[in-house]
Scaffold this motif. Structure first.
Motif, PDB file in Angstrom:
ATOM      1  N   MET A 351       0.817  -1.129   0.115  1.00 45.74           N
ATOM      2  CA  MET A 351       0.058   0.001   0.088  1.00 45.74           C
ATOM      3  C   MET A 351       0.781   1.253   0.104  1.00 45.74           C
ATOM      4  SD  MET A 351      -3.012  -1.062   2.576  1.00 45.74           S
ATOM      5  CE  MET A 351      -3.949   0.413   2.689  1.00 45.74           C
ATOM      6  N   THR A 352       0.471   2.228  -0.564  1.00 41.29           N
ATOM      7  CA  THR A 352       1.083   3.416  -0.759  1.00 41.29           C
ATOM      8  C   THR A 352       0.704   4.369   0.395  1.00 41.29           C
ATOM      9  OG1 THR A 352      -0.586   4.834  -2.004  1.00 41.29           O
ATOM     10  CG2 THR A 352       0.941   3.609  -3.268  1.00 41.29           C
ATOM     11  N   PRO A 353       1.606   5.281   0.881  1.00 47.64           N
ATOM     12  CA  PRO A 353       1.157   6.303   2.191  1.00 47.64           C
ATOM     13  C   PRO A 353      -0.334   6.680   1.947  1.00 47.64           C
ATOM     14  CG  PRO A 353       3.365   6.643   1.370  1.00 47.64           C
ATOM     15  CD  PRO A 353       2.861   5.766   0.581  1.00 47.64           C
ATOM     16  N   GLN A 354      -0.749   7.084   0.607  1.00 49.22           N
ATOM     17  CA  GLN A 354      -1.813   7.509   0.376  1.00 49.22           C
ATOM     18  C   GLN A 354      -2.919   6.648   0.727  1.00 49.22           C
ATOM     19  OE1 GLN A 354      -2.890  11.205  -0.479  1.00 49.22           O
ATOM     20  NE2 GLN A 354      -4.742  10.215   0.575  1.00 49.22           N
ATOM     21  N   GLU A 355      -2.677   5.249   0.283  1.00 44.52           N
ATOM     22  CA  GLU A 355      -3.791   4.321   0.626  1.00 44.52           C
ATOM     23  C   GLU A 355      -4.036   4.202   2.069  1.00 44.52           C
ATOM     24  OE1 GLU A 355      -3.454   1.746  -3.660  1.00 44.52           O
ATOM     25  OE2 GLU A 355      -2.216   1.440  -2.030  1.00 44.52           O
ATOM     26  N   VAL A 356      -2.533   4.078   2.758  1.00 41.85           N
ATOM     27  CA  VAL A 356      -2.737   3.624   4.033  1.00 41.85           C
ATOM     28  C   VAL A 356      -3.690   4.903   4.851  1.00 41.85           C
ATOM     29  CG1 VAL A 356      -1.558   3.836   6.319  1.00 41.85           C
ATOM     30  CG2 VAL A 356      -0.497   2.829   4.251  1.00 41.85           C
ATOM     31  N   SER A 357      -3.418   6.155   4.483  1.00 39.99           N
ATOM     32  CA  SER A 357      -4.249   7.195   4.929  1.00 39.99           C
ATOM     33  C   SER A 357      -5.749   6.924   4.618  1.00 39.99           C
ATOM     34  CB  SER A 357      -3.689   8.709   4.246  1.00 39.99           C
ATOM     35  OG  SER A 357      -4.322   9.580   4.490  1.00 39.99           O
ATOM     36  N   ASN A 358      -6.108   6.846   3.447  1.00 44.65           N
ATOM     37  CA  ASN A 358      -7.405   6.501   3.014  1.00 44.65           C
ATOM     38  C   ASN A 358      -8.311   5.361   3.646  1.00 44.65           C
ATOM     39  OD1 ASN A 358      -7.303   8.815   1.119  1.00 44.65           O
ATOM     40  ND2 ASN A 358      -6.813   7.503  -0.574  1.00 44.65           N
ATOM     41  N   THR A 359      -7.381   4.234   3.949  1.00 42.93           N
ATOM     42  CA  THR A 359      -7.991   3.128   4.671  1.00 42.93           C
ATOM     43  C   THR A 359      -8.162   3.512   6.145  1.00 42.93           C
ATOM     44  OG1 THR A 359      -6.758   1.565   3.041  1.00 42.93           O
ATOM     45  CG2 THR A 359      -7.582   0.847   5.119  1.00 42.93           C
ATOM     46  N   ARG A 411       8.480  -3.688  11.627  1.00 43.56           N
ATOM     47  CA  ARG A 411       9.375  -2.701  10.643  1.00 43.56           C
ATOM     48  C   ARG A 411       8.906  -1.352  10.700  1.00 43.56           C
ATOM     49  NH1 ARG A 411      11.541  -6.353   6.396  1.00 43.56           N
ATOM     50  NH2 ARG A 411      11.689  -4.134   5.267  1.00 43.56           N
ATOM     51  N   PRO A 412       9.634  -0.381  10.142  1.00 45.48           N
ATOM     52  CA  PRO A 412       9.371   0.941  10.187  1.00 45.48           C
ATOM     53  C   PRO A 412       8.030   1.073   9.303  1.00 45.48           C
ATOM     54  CG  PRO A 412      11.460   0.766   9.860  1.00 45.48           C
ATOM     55  CD  PRO A 412      11.137  -0.409   9.716  1.00 45.48           C
ATOM     56  N   TYR A 413       7.965   0.535   8.082  1.00 42.82           N
ATOM     57  CA  TYR A 413       6.659   0.496   7.485  1.00 42.82           C
ATOM     58  C   TYR A 413       5.734  -0.757   7.581  1.00 42.82           C
ATOM     59  CZ  TYR A 413       3.972   2.200   3.418  1.00 42.82           C
ATOM     60  OH  TYR A 413       2.953   2.878   2.546  1.00 42.82           O
ATOM     61  N   SER A 414       5.066  -0.413   8.540  1.00 36.40           N
ATOM     62  CA  SER A 414       4.141  -1.333   9.069  1.00 36.40           C
ATOM     63  C   SER A 414       3.156  -0.382   9.830  1.00 36.40           C
ATOM     64  CB  SER A 414       4.652  -2.476   9.934  1.00 36.40           C
ATOM     65  OG  SER A 414       5.054  -1.676  11.209  1.00 36.40           O
ATOM     66  N   LEU A 415       2.021  -1.220  10.201  1.00 36.79           N
ATOM     67  CA  LEU A 415       0.944  -0.219  10.694  1.00 36.79           C
ATOM     68  C   LEU A 415       1.452   0.321  11.887  1.00 36.79           C
ATOM     69  CD1 LEU A 415      -1.800   1.071  10.268  1.00 36.79           C
ATOM     70  CD2 LEU A 415      -2.872  -1.196  11.159  1.00 36.79           C
TER      71      LEU A 415
END
Length: 801
Positions: A351-359, A411-415
């Motif tokens: 997921m992109t950062p934008q998709e994380v934000s939207n979700t 990891r850093p890029y995890s929820l």
């Protein structure tokens, strides 16, 4: 013996008459008289005008020939009774009327012979009878008197028979006359017994036929297109049964509704337009709908090379246990959870950062209600967006990743990583400082790495220059944003199993022993590829964290389905995925993207379709709001509503069911519709052929009338009118013309009152029918492009148990 011979002669004669008639009518210009039933059918139902009368139609969409109280071509429904009259009936009528004619011939001949004889027509030939023995009577000798009486009977009887035989030849001409009249009587009785039910008066025949005259051609054209879809375009698509119709809507004049006992089903195409099941607790949503539908969908033949996957989830985390035995034979079933042998899912993988934000914005309000204020939800989503871009930048450096895993177990890029950066000031400052160092260590970076790092630096500037100053200020804006995030994601910290399996970004690598303690993971698109994913995580067992995970995974499924629709359109055509979601009110999301109020308008193109169950509309309205809830309901082409006491749900069903003209039918043998008449009387009666007494002696003619009777008959009143004299001797008869006119006027008024006097538009479904009880449901469904509605029985099919 004589009786047997006479009957045998009559039977042979009757069959010969029928053969002669068939031969004589063989050259008739009348197709029906000629016996050419196909040609007759083409005359009555031309193929071009009535194509559905000439094709084999699937049973679940087949409609009767009766529309608006008449046959499709406008003829009376009693025309159907003609098909019940067979050659056997005709022969029986000929035989019985022939025997009746012989009986009448004997009676008439004897009467004529007696008259002829006793008026002297026999001359003196029989004038010398044995005289009465007066001598024996005087002397008390009774034996001669008795013998004389017997002799008198014999002499006079022989005289009568002799006189009759003398006139017999001319009287033989009466037999065919009597036979004709008696046959007409027998046929009238036969036709009356067979057609009586079909000729009972109904309101729809008189009222609905004319009232719907303008729209009926278009309605029939629509039905023709549905049939064409079913037998041509959708002939290889599976048909999945839902239940059995009660026919209540058809009994009220809804032509599109099924008949009582007809199967209710939708095809594979209609199913992809989504299904919503509503019903109170304990009414059988899972047992009667979700479980049987899942079994039928997974066992259906979807065509060679087409794979059917499924994603199973619910608010209680128990649906998977009910459905797993039905797919136990498959080796692609994956149970997602935290127990031994179950799989984890990296919620933000790919997921992109934008998709994380939207979700996050989509699940925020649904999970905790913290997103009810859209301003704070949007602000929280923006903060997570920037934190995710920073985390993505940190992922560019393997040493940084290893350090995070060693110290934090994610990891850093995890929820969990993004959540930590967004909500803890110390972790944010550490991440921003480390991001600058990562830039020095990139070296010969690719364009993609440079893009990711550049976006991270942009977010660093936002966080350091805007967010952190807000946190240090006194306005509390930054704290409110963080509070919104904590309200939604904060429970992850309290449930290590959930965080480890779904939010850590870690996964087991069989080739790397150092990852043996990491969870074994899959992605939810396993279901989109034709596999089966069953979610064993829920709020009931894992609290808010469980609800967050199950809701996020479902939203992630939507995102991957949209991505697949764009990147792999051919794959969407050969694989499908049924999303079975129970307790849907605990899983539905509302947001700017990938929300349940938006995605279902387009996701069917990806092969993903929804079968959702929830308790009532009020629960969805509370989550979505009235406007968005209506939009969501409009996207569900099939709606099944079991017994409920919730007013919004009941009102929806009543309005969705539409209205029809209804009234009261208090007159004997008068019914609102042909369907009601059929329920009460049946279609055809038992064929009765009889003739007796002196029937046939008077002229009688047969006509197979198909006209309906009257709703009200006042003719019996005529028997009470005094047609005798005026009361004085010799007075002329009364003039009763005004009385007869009054009776006729009353008859006409009563018939009009029965037909239209108390009509009013009423809902086709009312509260009592929506609360019939266990197993019954209000259902709106699609099949072959057409909409149908009825009260159906879900508890009549073998696999509903």
């Amino acid at each position: 013996m004589l009786n047997i011979s006479v009957r045998s002669l009559v039977e042979r004669t009757s069959k010969r008459i029928l053969s002669v008639m068939d031969a004589s009518f063989a050259k008739s210009g009348n197709n029906l008289l000629r016996g050419d039933l196909v040609a007759y059918a083409e005359d009555q139902y031309p193929k071009k005008r009535f194509p559905t009368a000439w094709v084999t139609i699937p049973k679940d969409i087949r409609r009767p020939l009766v529309w608006d109280g008449r046959l499709l071509n406008g003829a009376d429904v009693a025309e159907l009774a003609k098909a019940e009259i067979t050659d056997t009936h005709i022969v029986e009528a000929l035989v019985k009327s022939g025997l009746q004619a012989i009986k009448l011939f004997v009676i008439v001949s004897l009467l004529v012979g007696a008259v002829y004889f006793y008026r002297g027509g026999a001359g003196d030939y029989y004038s010398n009878y044995t005289p009465y023995p007066h001598w024996a009577d005087r002397h008390g000798a009774y034996l001669p008197v008795v013998m004389w009486c017997l002799l008198w009977l014999l002499e006079h009887g022989w005289s009568l028979v002799s006189g009759t035989l003398a006139l017999g030849a001319p009287l033989l001409l009466l037999i065919p006359v009597f036979w004709t009249f008696a046959f007409a009587t027998a046929m009238s009785r036969l036709w009356g017994s067979v057609s009586e039910m079909l000729r009972a008066p109904t309101r729809d025949t008189k009222v609905h036929w004319k009232m719907n005259m303008a729209v009926r051609p278009e309605e029939y054209l629509s039905y023709c297109r549905e049939v064409g879809n079913a037998i041509l375009r959708l002939k290889d698509v599976p048909v999945v049964v839902i239940g059995q119709a009660t026919g209540i809507f058809r009994s009220r004049g809804v032509n599109k509704a099924p008949k009582k006992g007809q199967l209710v089903a939708f095809d594979g195409e209609s199913m992809r337009q989504h299904t919503l099941v509503l019903g109170g607790t304990g009414v059988g949503k899972t047992r009667l709908v979700m479980r049987p539908l899942f079994n039928r969908v997974m066992l259906a033949d979807w065509g060679t090379g087409h794979r059917m996957g499924s994603y199973v989830t619910d608010g209680k985390g128990t649906l998977w246990r009910d459905l797993q035995p039905m797919v136990a034979h498959r080796d692609d079933v994956r149970v997602v959870g935290v127990d031994e042998g179950q799989y984890g899912v990296n919620l933000i993988a790919g997921m992109t950062p934008q998709e994380v934000s939207n979700t996050f914005e989509a699940v925020c309000g649904g999970v905790t209600g913290a997103g009810d204020n859209k301003i704070w939800a949007a602000a929280a989503g923006l903060l997570l967006f920037h934190a995710a871009r920073v985390a993505a930048g940190l992922e560019l450096d393997p040493e940084t990743v290893d350090d995070w895993i060693a110290r934090r177990r994610f990891r850093p890029y995890s929820l969990m990583g993004i959540y930590l950066i967004a909500t803890e000031t110390g972790a944010m400052r550490e991440a921003l400082a480390r991001l600058i160092q990562v830039g020095y260590a990139l070296g010969n970076a690719t364009d993609e790495q440079n893009r990711i790092y550049g976006e991270g630096i942009e977010s660093l500037q936002y966080l350091d220059g805007t967010h952190l100053p807000m946190m240090e200020g006194t306005g509390g804006t930054g704290s409110s944003i963080v509070f919104t995030i904590n309200s939604t994601l904060g429970q992850l910290r309290g449930n290590r199993d959930i965080a480890r399996s779904f939010c850590s970004g870690l996964q087991r690598d069989p080739s790397d022993p150092s990852t043996k303690d990491f969870p074994e993971t899959i992605d939810v698109d396993h279901a989109l590829k034709g596999g089966i994913v069953m979610v064993a995580v829920s709020a009931a067992e894992h609290g808010v964290a469980g609800r967050l995970v199950s809701t996020w995974m479902k939203t992630r499924l939507y995102m991957l389905a949209k991505r697949r629709m764009k990147n792999d359109p051919e794959g969407c055509k050969v694989t499908s995925c049924a999303l079975f979601a129970d307790e849907f009110q605990d899983l539905a999301v509302v947001g700017p993207e990938n929300s349940d109020t938006q995605v279902w308008a387009t996701l069917r193109e990806s092969g993903l379709f929804l079968v959702a169950a929830t308790q009532n509309l009020a629960a969805l309205q509370e989550l979505m709001g009235d406007k968005l809830c209506k939009k969501f309901m409009s996207l569900m082409s099939t709606k099944i509503i079991l017994r409920t006491d919730e007013e919004e749900t009941i009102d929806f069903a009543i309005k969705a069911g539409g209205q029809s003209l209804m009234g009261y039918e208090i007159d004997v043998n008068f019914y609102a519709t042909q369907d009601m008449r059929e329920r009460a009387l049946g279609n055809v009666g038992r064929a009765t052929v009889s003739v007796g007494g002196l029937e046939g002696i008077m002229p009688r003619f047969f006509s197979a009338s198909t006209q309906q009777g009257k709703a009200h008959d006042a003719s019996w009143l005529k028997g009470y009118i005094d047609t005798s004299g005026g009361g004085l001797s010799g007075a002329p008869p009364k003039d009763n013309t005004s009385h007869y006119i009054a009776i006729a006027t009353r008859d006409e008024d009563k018939n009009r009152e029965a037909m239209v006097g108390n009509l009013t538009r009423l809902p086709n479904a009312d509260r009592k029918e929506l609360q019939l009880g266990f197993g019954f449901a209000f259902c709106m469904w699609q099949r072959a492009g057409g909409d149908r509605v009825d009260i159906i029985d879900l508890n009549v099919l073998p696999d509903a148990a």
